[in-house]
Design a protein around this motif. Structure first.
Motif, PDB file in Angstrom:
ATOM      1  N   VAL A 166      26.955  39.714 -25.894  1.00 50.72           N
ATOM      2  CA  VAL A 166      28.258  39.055 -25.748  1.00 50.72           C
ATOM      3  C   VAL A 166      29.334  39.861 -26.470  1.00 50.72           C
ATOM      4  CG1 VAL A 166      29.592  36.991 -26.333  1.00 50.72           C
ATOM      5  CG2 VAL A 166      27.256  36.768 -25.419  1.00 50.72           C
ATOM      6  N   VAL A 169      28.315  34.542 -22.401  1.00 48.48           N
ATOM      7  CA  VAL A 169      27.371  33.615 -23.028  1.00 48.48           C
ATOM      8  C   VAL A 169      26.528  32.896 -21.964  1.00 48.48           C
ATOM      9  CG1 VAL A 169      27.262  31.385 -24.232  1.00 48.48           C
ATOM     10  CG2 VAL A 169      28.647  33.251 -25.170  1.00 48.48           C
ATOM     11  N   LYS A 192      28.883  42.163 -16.772  1.00 48.26           N
ATOM     12  CA  LYS A 192      30.247  42.692 -16.734  1.00 48.26           C
ATOM     13  C   LYS A 192      30.276  44.198 -16.971  1.00 48.26           C
ATOM     14  CE  LYS A 192      31.826  39.893 -19.931  1.00 48.26           C
ATOM     15  NZ  LYS A 192      32.795  39.205 -20.815  1.00 48.26           N
ATOM     16  N   GLN A 229      32.521  35.305 -33.327  1.00 46.70           N
ATOM     17  CA  GLN A 229      32.404  33.838 -33.372  1.00 46.70           C
ATOM     18  C   GLN A 229      33.289  33.208 -32.302  1.00 46.70           C
ATOM     19  OE1 GLN A 229      32.323  31.727 -37.052  1.00 46.70           O
ATOM     20  NE2 GLN A 229      31.585  33.468 -38.249  1.00 46.70           N
ATOM     21  N   HIS A 285      24.042  25.945 -30.083  1.00 45.76           N
ATOM     22  CA  HIS A 285      25.092  24.931 -29.877  1.00 45.76           C
ATOM     23  C   HIS A 285      24.534  23.541 -30.200  1.00 45.76           C
ATOM     24  CE1 HIS A 285      28.763  23.244 -28.219  1.00 45.76           C
ATOM     25  NE2 HIS A 285      28.163  22.688 -27.184  1.00 45.76           N
ATOM     26  N   PRO A 330      24.645  43.156 -34.590  1.00 41.41           N
ATOM     27  CA  PRO A 330      25.986  42.552 -34.677  1.00 41.41           C
ATOM     28  C   PRO A 330      26.196  41.817 -35.997  1.00 41.41           C
ATOM     29  CG  PRO A 330      24.537  41.138 -33.412  1.00 41.41           C
ATOM     30  CD  PRO A 330      23.758  42.391 -33.708  1.00 41.41           C
ATOM     31  N   SER A 331      27.445  41.637 -36.352  1.00 41.58           N
ATOM     32  CA  SER A 331      27.821  40.712 -37.412  1.00 41.58           C
ATOM     33  C   SER A 331      28.573  39.558 -36.770  1.00 41.58           C
ATOM     34  CB  SER A 331      28.753  41.387 -38.419  1.00 41.58           C
ATOM     35  OG  SER A 331      28.091  42.444 -39.051  1.00 41.58           O
ATOM     36  N   LEU A 332      28.547  38.419 -37.438  1.00 40.74           N
ATOM     37  CA  LEU A 332      29.267  37.256 -36.900  1.00 40.74           C
ATOM     38  C   LEU A 332      30.723  37.316 -37.373  1.00 40.74           C
ATOM     39  CD1 LEU A 332      26.421  34.629 -37.357  1.00 40.74           C
ATOM     40  CD2 LEU A 332      27.261  35.594 -35.205  1.00 40.74           C
ATOM     41  N   THR A 333      31.428  38.346 -36.901  1.00 47.08           N
ATOM     42  CA  THR A 333      32.846  38.510 -37.227  1.00 47.08           C
ATOM     43  C   THR A 333      33.646  37.367 -36.601  1.00 47.08           C
ATOM     44  OG1 THR A 333      33.241  39.749 -35.213  1.00 47.08           O
ATOM     45  CG2 THR A 333      32.612  41.037 -37.165  1.00 47.08           C
ATOM     46  N   HIS A 380      21.788  30.773 -26.664  1.00 42.27           N
ATOM     47  CA  HIS A 380      23.106  30.388 -27.185  1.00 42.27           C
ATOM     48  C   HIS A 380      23.234  28.863 -27.198  1.00 42.27           C
ATOM     49  CE1 HIS A 380      24.655  34.441 -27.488  1.00 42.27           C
ATOM     50  NE2 HIS A 380      24.449  34.685 -26.209  1.00 42.27           N
ATOM     51  N   MET A 381      22.813  28.232 -26.101  1.00 46.49           N
ATOM     52  CA  MET A 381      22.934  26.772 -26.024  1.00 46.49           C
ATOM     53  C   MET A 381      22.047  26.098 -27.070  1.00 46.49           C
ATOM     54  SD  MET A 381      24.709  24.479 -24.501  1.00 46.49           S
ATOM     55  CE  MET A 381      25.318  24.948 -22.866  1.00 46.49           C
ATOM     56  N   ILE A 419      30.373  29.277 -25.044  1.00 45.78           N
ATOM     57  CA  ILE A 419      29.516  28.093 -24.952  1.00 45.78           C
ATOM     58  C   ILE A 419      30.314  26.914 -24.397  1.00 45.78           C
ATOM     59  CG2 ILE A 419      29.742  26.933 -27.218  1.00 45.78           C
ATOM     60  CD1 ILE A 419      26.421  27.913 -25.568  1.00 45.78           C
ATOM     61  N   VAL A 444      23.642  37.891 -29.083  1.00 44.98           N
ATOM     62  CA  VAL A 444      25.000  37.962 -29.646  1.00 44.98           C
ATOM     63  C   VAL A 444      25.593  39.347 -29.402  1.00 44.98           C
ATOM     64  CG1 VAL A 444      26.316  37.956 -31.815  1.00 44.98           C
ATOM     65  CG2 VAL A 444      24.623  36.137 -31.359  1.00 44.98           C
ATOM     66  N   HIS A 445      24.776  40.378 -29.580  1.00 45.60           N
ATOM     67  CA  HIS A 445      25.237  41.757 -29.329  1.00 45.60           C
ATOM     68  C   HIS A 445      25.736  41.916 -27.892  1.00 45.60           C
ATOM     69  CE1 HIS A 445      25.251  46.166 -29.327  1.00 45.60           C
ATOM     70  NE2 HIS A 445      24.429  46.143 -28.285  1.00 45.60           N
ATOM     71  N   MET A 489      28.388  24.794 -31.520  1.00 48.89           N
ATOM     72  CA  MET A 489      28.326  26.199 -31.931  1.00 48.89           C
ATOM     73  C   MET A 489      29.274  26.480 -33.100  1.00 48.89           C
ATOM     74  SD  MET A 489      27.067  29.293 -31.388  1.00 48.89           S
ATOM     75  CE  MET A 489      26.502  29.675 -29.706  1.00 48.89           C
ATOM     76  N   ALA A 490      30.479  25.926 -33.038  1.00 45.79           N
ATOM     77  CA  ALA A 490      31.446  26.175 -34.118  1.00 45.79           C
ATOM     78  C   ALA A 490      30.903  25.660 -35.444  1.00 45.79           C
ATOM     79  CB  ALA A 490      32.789  25.511 -33.785  1.00 45.79           C
ATOM     80  N   GLY A 540      25.940  30.258 -40.112  1.00 43.71           N
ATOM     81  CA  GLY A 540      26.138  31.663 -39.762  1.00 43.71           C
ATOM     82  C   GLY A 540      25.679  32.617 -40.856  1.00 43.71           C
ATOM     83  N   LEU A 584      31.676  33.578 -28.936  1.00 44.06           N
ATOM     84  CA  LEU A 584      30.533  32.682 -28.764  1.00 44.06           C
ATOM     85  C   LEU A 584      30.995  31.248 -28.513  1.00 44.06           C
ATOM     86  CD1 LEU A 584      28.215  34.022 -31.620  1.00 44.06           C
ATOM     87  CD2 LEU A 584      27.847  34.283 -29.147  1.00 44.06           C
ATOM     88  N   ILE A 585      32.005  30.819 -29.271  1.00 46.75           N
ATOM     89  CA  ILE A 585      32.484  29.439 -29.128  1.00 46.75           C
ATOM     90  C   ILE A 585      33.146  29.250 -27.755  1.00 46.75           C
ATOM     91  CG2 ILE A 585      34.128  27.745 -30.025  1.00 46.75           C
ATOM     92  CD1 ILE A 585      33.509  29.036 -32.862  1.00 46.75           C
ATOM     93  N   GLU A 603      22.744  35.490 -40.596  1.00 49.14           N
ATOM     94  CA  GLU A 603      22.921  36.928 -40.861  1.00 49.14           C
ATOM     95  C   GLU A 603      21.897  37.419 -41.878  1.00 49.14           C
ATOM     96  OE1 GLU A 603      27.184  37.306 -41.714  1.00 49.14           O
ATOM     97  OE2 GLU A 603      27.373  38.282 -39.740  1.00 49.14           O
ATOM     98  N   TRP A 615      18.687  37.822 -39.953  1.00 50.25           N
ATOM     99  CA  TRP A 615      18.724  39.067 -39.170  1.00 50.25           C
ATOM    100  C   TRP A 615      18.377  40.271 -40.054  1.00 50.25           C
ATOM    101  CZ3 TRP A 615      24.011  38.231 -36.176  1.00 50.25           C
ATOM    102  CH2 TRP A 615      23.805  37.276 -35.166  1.00 50.25           C
ATOM    103  N   LEU A 624      28.005  27.963 -36.607  1.00 51.16           N
ATOM    104  CA  LEU A 624      28.467  29.245 -37.170  1.00 51.16           C
ATOM    105  C   LEU A 624      29.105  29.043 -38.536  1.00 51.16           C
ATOM    106  CD1 LEU A 624      29.917  30.807 -33.904  1.00 51.16           C
ATOM    107  CD2 LEU A 624      27.891  31.594 -35.162  1.00 51.16           C
TER     108      LEU A 624
END
Lengths: 310, 310
Positions: free
Chosen positions: B202, B209, A179, B270, A234, B263-266, A230-231, B277, B199-200, A242-243, A250, B273-274, A254, A257, A246
């Motif tokens: 995305v 994703v 994109k 999140q 998931h 990235p952070s999983l803000t 990513h999958m 996926i 993640v970054h 995934m939800a 999650g 990502l959800i 972090e 990382w 995280l």
């Protein structure tokens, strides 16, 4: 399995190095009229020889020989005449590519798509100075291009991107559309991130070069060849997907990382990498290692064909 | 191809969850006497059902049914009796595992190897408090363990580690030995590093994703399934190999590392990502996605068998 949809398509390949010859073999295999241009007489004279192995690989993989045509051109205008797609593989130099795209714009037919194979440069690096920048896309293959299906595509004109994707798909490629422009596109960003940690593991003495490569090949590499990252998370989240992942893991991700390495390629680390790869290569030359890679890729691609029922 | 070398080997599997049942099926397929213990009656009652699919996968993959034996034990002492290898798969809790290893030490035969499947914990987390910590190794499988060959091993006793490697190899695994303990072992460190950048990509809106996963599967993932990351840079260096790569492209690689994301999983990330996926899953349930993964893994593993001529 074998696509013959390119038999009305003319493709100009600019640059007859390894990448250009791999593209030329791929499109020729899939039925296209290929015009391969290089400004260097020696490169033109040896181009057919560089195409032999890719053509043989593709015949092995798909069970039939190339159905297209090849013309090697010393004249750029001749190569571009009637080109539906122009695939540029010039050296990774902004001035060289700017000069080449200026010529392409002046000579190519009005409907041609201009695609750059550039790995190091982006659309934003290449477009300045073009009269018709909307006709330019980056279409980055992953080495070796005739075997690895990925082509990463960015361009500002969605209709033109879609036309390009159709051409690559007919050559058995998997076009992936970005994109936004980004240095390293997608795949080399992922590869750089992974390799940074792979270097850290060696530099810290956690595991040898060969052990890291074995772990990757027989673990995450194998799994990523069938399931994206990513999958994988998931599926790692259990019923919550995934939800759930995280929400529950999650924070621990972090923390992981934060614990990853940020190595530098110091003389000591370079020496460890070089000694480690020599040990892992175990006397095999670069050429022998490439042949082993290609045989294994062909077997893996045949498995995909059989798994998808084609 | 099929190993029967485990028919004189007794293996205690502690914990009958998904990982334990996958190990149990694997060792049983390869001829071992498997004793599967779980403190929970419900887990014991349903263990055989959880083993059905892994056993079927292995029969598909290797062309023959399981040749070993299975006994499900409610009594830990009975499970440990005569165990050559104890594979522990308890919850990822230090106190739970410390208590379990204290019991194992008290009951297991003098020659038993104690192996922990722990993903989150390390040898240094588990060994404190043990009377014979040199008998402990971490032996981390990669999910699903009966299909993905990697087992990452760390232990301080090289002789014992070698004995353990021989057992895993006879079960068709690829044991990879670490020189030092590290959180995440090798593979999950590599996976975390790659996913951070995924993640970054995305989060920055560079690609969706699903596009990131497609690029990985059809590009570096496919290649890493046959060629490690270090070896890929060795081949990327042309005739100069790794040394040539580091000399010519090392500085640009360091610049690329510096440009990678952190990235952070803000909540926004999140949500992206959800949503991404869900779009990539296209209505397929977790179970359906796992089945597709397993079918593809089996096809990829069969290709490896045929490529290696076995």
């Amino acid at each position: 399995m074998h696509e013959t949809g390119l038999n009305k398509t003319t493709i100009a390949i600019l640059g007859a190095g390894l990448i250009g010859c791999s593209w030329a073999a791929l499109f020729m295999h899939h039925g296209a009229k290929v015009r391969l241009w290089d400004p260097d007489a020696e490169a033109r004279a040896t181009a057919r020889a560089r195409m032999n192995r890719p053509l043989q690989h593709l015949a092995d993989l798909n069970g039939q020989p190339a159905t297209g045509q090849l013309q090697i051109c010393s004249d750029l205008a001749q190569a571009l005449e009637a080109a539906d797609l122009v695939q540029e593989n010039a050296p990774e130099s902004v001035p060289v590519k700017h000069a080449l795209f200026a010529q392409i714009e002046a000579m190519a037919p009005a409907h041609s798509i201009f695609a750059s194979s550039s790995s190091a440069l982006t659309w934003s690096d290449l477009a300045p100075g073009m009269a018709q920048p909307h006709r330019l896309i980056t279409a980055h293959p992953y080495n070796p291009p005739h075997l690895v299906p990925l082509v990463e595509i960015y361009g500002p004109d969605a209709g033109l991107v879609a036309r390009a994707c159709a051409v690559y798909a007919q050559a058995g490629r998997v076009p992936v559309v970005m994109k936004k422009d980004a240095t390293g596109h997608i795949a080399n960003r992922l590869a750089a991130a992974l390799w940074r940690e792979a270097v850290h593991i060696v530099a810290e003495g956690i595991a040898d070069v060969g052990a890291v490569d074995e772990a990757l090949k027989h673990g995450p590499g194998l799994r990523w060849s069938v399931l994206g990252a990513h999958m994988a998370y998931h599926l790692g989240g259990g019923a919550g997907g995934m939800a759930g992942y995280l929400a529950h893991l999650g924070p621990s991700q972090e923390r992981r990382w934060a614990s990853l390495g940020t190595p530098s390629l110091t003389p000591e680390t370079q020496a460890a990498l070089i000694a480690g790869i020599e040990e892992a290569a175990a006397g095999r030359s670069i050429g022998e290692l490439e042949q082993a890679r290609d045989r294994a890729l062909i077997a893996a691609l045949k498995a995909r064909q059989s798994a998808s029922g084609s």
